[in-house]
Write a protein that holds these residues in place. Structure first.
Motif, PDB file in Angstrom:
ATOM      1  N   HIS A 108       0.721  -1.279  -0.044  1.00 21.24           N
ATOM      2  CA  HIS A 108      -0.049   0.134  -0.010  1.00 21.24           C
ATOM      3  C   HIS A 108       0.809   1.022   0.142  1.00 21.24           C
ATOM      4  CE1 HIS A 108      -2.995   2.983   1.580  1.00 21.24           C
ATOM      5  NE2 HIS A 108      -3.829   2.092   0.933  1.00 21.24           N
ATOM      6  N   TRP A 113       1.154  -1.598   4.851  1.00 21.76           N
ATOM      7  CA  TRP A 113       0.241  -2.829   4.627  1.00 21.76           C
ATOM      8  C   TRP A 113       0.629  -3.535   3.218  1.00 21.76           C
ATOM      9  CZ3 TRP A 113      -2.592  -3.533   8.778  1.00 21.76           C
ATOM     10  CH2 TRP A 113      -3.131  -2.864   9.383  1.00 21.76           C
ATOM     11  N   LEU A 115      -0.503  -6.422   0.388  1.00 23.68           N
ATOM     12  CA  LEU A 115      -1.758  -6.925  -0.091  1.00 23.68           C
ATOM     13  C   LEU A 115      -1.160  -7.918  -0.919  1.00 23.68           C
ATOM     14  CD1 LEU A 115      -3.257  -3.507  -0.927  1.00 23.68           C
ATOM     15  CD2 LEU A 115      -4.188  -4.996   0.768  1.00 23.68           C
ATOM     16  N   SER A 129      -5.331 -11.156   0.483  1.00 24.65           N
ATOM     17  CA  SER A 129      -5.004 -11.183   2.279  1.00 24.65           C
ATOM     18  C   SER A 129      -4.161  -9.685   2.386  1.00 24.65           C
ATOM     19  CB  SER A 129      -4.090 -12.451   2.348  1.00 24.65           C
ATOM     20  OG  SER A 129      -3.034 -12.259   1.637  1.00 24.65           O
ATOM     21  N   VAL A 130      -4.400  -9.329   3.478  1.00 28.76           N
ATOM     22  CA  VAL A 130      -3.512  -8.151   4.004  1.00 28.76           C
ATOM     23  C   VAL A 130      -2.751  -8.496   5.249  1.00 28.76           C
ATOM     24  CG1 VAL A 130      -3.985  -5.858   4.793  1.00 28.76           C
ATOM     25  CG2 VAL A 130      -5.752  -7.075   3.423  1.00 28.76           C
ATOM     26  N   HIS A 131      -1.396  -7.906   5.262  1.00 32.07           N
ATOM     27  CA  HIS A 131      -0.515  -8.013   6.446  1.00 32.07           C
ATOM     28  C   HIS A 131       0.014  -6.855   6.699  1.00 32.07           C
ATOM     29  CE1 HIS A 131      -0.078 -12.335   4.631  1.00 32.07           C
ATOM     30  NE2 HIS A 131       0.318 -12.669   5.936  1.00 32.07           N
ATOM     31  N   ARG A 132       0.083  -6.753   8.048  1.00 27.80           N
ATOM     32  CA  ARG A 132       0.653  -5.502   8.757  1.00 27.80           C
ATOM     33  C   ARG A 132       2.011  -5.552   8.586  1.00 27.80           C
ATOM     34  NH1 ARG A 132      -1.881  -2.157  12.460  1.00 27.80           N
ATOM     35  NH2 ARG A 132      -3.262  -3.843  12.740  1.00 27.80           N
ATOM     36  N   VAL A 175      -8.683  -0.416  -3.594  1.00 29.01           N
ATOM     37  CA  VAL A 175      -7.564  -1.503  -3.628  1.00 29.01           C
ATOM     38  C   VAL A 175      -8.542  -2.522  -4.623  1.00 29.01           C
ATOM     39  CG1 VAL A 175      -6.841  -3.815  -2.871  1.00 29.01           C
ATOM     40  CG2 VAL A 175      -6.514  -1.744  -1.594  1.00 29.01           C
ATOM     41  N   LEU A 190      -9.758  -0.225   1.802  1.00 27.72           N
ATOM     42  CA  LEU A 190      -8.781  -0.777   3.158  1.00 27.72           C
ATOM     43  C   LEU A 190      -8.781   0.312   4.368  1.00 27.72           C
ATOM     44  CD1 LEU A 190      -6.545  -2.564   4.214  1.00 27.72           C
ATOM     45  CD2 LEU A 190      -4.877  -0.903   2.998  1.00 27.72           C
ATOM     46  N   THR A 192      -6.846   1.719   6.892  1.00 28.70           N
ATOM     47  CA  THR A 192      -5.828   1.678   7.399  1.00 28.70           C
ATOM     48  C   THR A 192      -4.994   1.644   8.879  1.00 28.70           C
ATOM     49  OG1 THR A 192      -5.588   3.913   6.743  1.00 28.70           O
ATOM     50  CG2 THR A 192      -5.020   2.483   5.075  1.00 28.70           C
ATOM     51  N   GLY A 195      -6.494  -2.561   9.200  1.00 27.11           N
ATOM     52  CA  GLY A 195      -5.899  -3.582   8.242  1.00 27.11           C
ATOM     53  C   GLY A 195      -7.072  -4.521   7.542  1.00 27.11           C
ATOM     54  N   LEU A 197     -10.129  -5.124   4.711  1.00 34.38           N
ATOM     55  CA  LEU A 197     -10.854  -4.832   3.374  1.00 34.38           C
ATOM     56  C   LEU A 197     -12.575  -4.861   3.504  1.00 34.38           C
ATOM     57  CD1 LEU A 197      -8.326  -7.036   1.130  1.00 34.38           C
ATOM     58  CD2 LEU A 197      -8.655  -4.511   1.256  1.00 34.38           C
TER      59      LEU A 197
END
Length: 357
Positions: A108, A113, A115, A129-132, A175, A190, A192, A195, A197
């Motif tokens: 992002h 983030w 994606l 999927s989303v990761h920090r 996104v 997203l 923010t 995290g 969607l």
């Protein structure tokens, strides 16, 4: 991550399928591009980094960190950091994506983030999927997995959803995720902070088209899709207020009429006048002129190998990752958007993508 060049040339990182994912590659390998000669060669000072199934790479916007998909089931993503001496080292252990066979990822614009598009499998649907990401760029907790639903008419390819790309629109508002199996582009917001969607729209493309990748024109008003299953390229109007796409015109991806062809990568020029598409089957890269809302074929040349996938612009060249021949070729971009073979291709077994560092 800003592009770095030196007297030795421009550094290019490649990703390849490894033996555990059906390939012969090492994972990550570094090349140098001599832009004057159009020549690619291994960067001997940077040995390969073993990353499983490195089928797509993305750079952090402000840190010297690169992220890679690990196209496995279950899927994971990896991060590598570039040290002050140039060496590439793993940054933490691979982290699960909550899906199967991740094939594309992006960071992002805010840098917080990661994606990832999970292609899915016979038993797992496509998903995003989303990761920090922490302050050093290390992949942290999995904060969300958005499951896609849908199917299409092409037997063996569209029985279920297959997310193939995830990207953020030029305005940073939505996104977008292409889905080859559902003939759709999903739009999300997203959050923010958390995290997570939230799906806001779905653009349905022509049945059986199998959208693979998108490329935005500068400004974001137009977006082009490489449609794998119909072997076409479509110009869409993009609504930045809703995240919706509206198809305007479609052309064949290749003029080779005697082969089964599957478009791979797609790139739009920084000026917005040209689009280039790699053709797996025809083994070419086709060039198109953008005229209003229409795409006009203006040339097509050999890709410098077989089964061309990823396309990357670098210093007046289009780099082509040819998976089956294991070669990365540099095609010179001429005035008018035409392409020309440059120097000899570099040998990178099972290569599928390239990233300019």
């Amino acid at each position: 991550m800003s592009t770095r060049s030196s007297a030795d040339g421009i550094l290019v990182l490649t990703g390849s399928y490894t033996p555990d994912t059906g390939g012969d590659g090492a994972g990550l390998a570094a090349l140098r591009l001599d832009a004057a000669a159009g020549h690619l060669a291994y960067e001997r000072r940077l040995p390969p980094v073993p990353v499983s199934g490195a089928s797509f790479l993305a750079a952090h916007p402000s840190l010297d960190v690169v992220y890679s998909t690990n196209e496995t089931d279950p899927g994971t993503v990896s991060a590598v950091a570039r040290q002050s001496d140039g060496a590439l080292t793993p940054l933490g252990a691979p982290v699960g994506t909550g899906g199967a066979n991740p094939c594309h990822l992006t960071v992002h614009p805010g840098g917080g983030w990661l994606l990832t598009a999970n292609y899915g499998s016979d038993t797992a649907p496509g998903s995003v999927s989303v990761h920090r990401l922490d302050a050093d760029g290390q992949v942290g907790e999995l904060t969300d997995v958005a499951i896609h639903e849908g199917s299409g008419p092409v037997a063996g390819r569209q029985e279920g959803s297959h997310a193939h790309q995830v990207l953020v629109d030029p305005a940073g508002r939505f996104v977008l995720a292409t889905d080859l199996g559902a003939d759709a582009v999903f739009a999300y917001r997203l959050d923010t902070w958390s995290g997570t969607l939230k799906q806001t729209a779905v653009s349905l493309l022509r049945a059986g088209s199998g959208p693979r990748h998108l490329a935005f024109a500068p400004g974001g008003e137009l977006v082009f899709s490489a449609n794998e299953l119909s072997s076409t390229v479509t110009c869409h109007r993009y609504d930045a207020e809703t995240g919706m796409l509206a198809a305007l015109s479609t052309v064949p991806a290749t003029e080779a009429g005697d082969v089964i062809n599957q478009p791979g990568g797609i790139v739009a020029s920084p000026c917005g006048r040209f689009v280039w598409v790699s053709n797996r089957g025809a083994d070419t890269v086709a060039a198109f002129l953008v005229t209003g809302t229409a795409l006009e074929p203006i040339g097509e040349i050999p890709s410098g190998g077989t089964w061309p996938r990823g396309l990357t612009l670098a210093a007046g060249h289009l780099l082509v990752a040819n998976q089956h021949s294991g070669t990365v070729a540099a095609l010179r971009v001429l005035d008018g958007g035409h392409l020309q073979q440059a120097g000899p291709a570099a040998s990178v077994p099972s290569v599928v993508c390239a990233l300019v560092l």
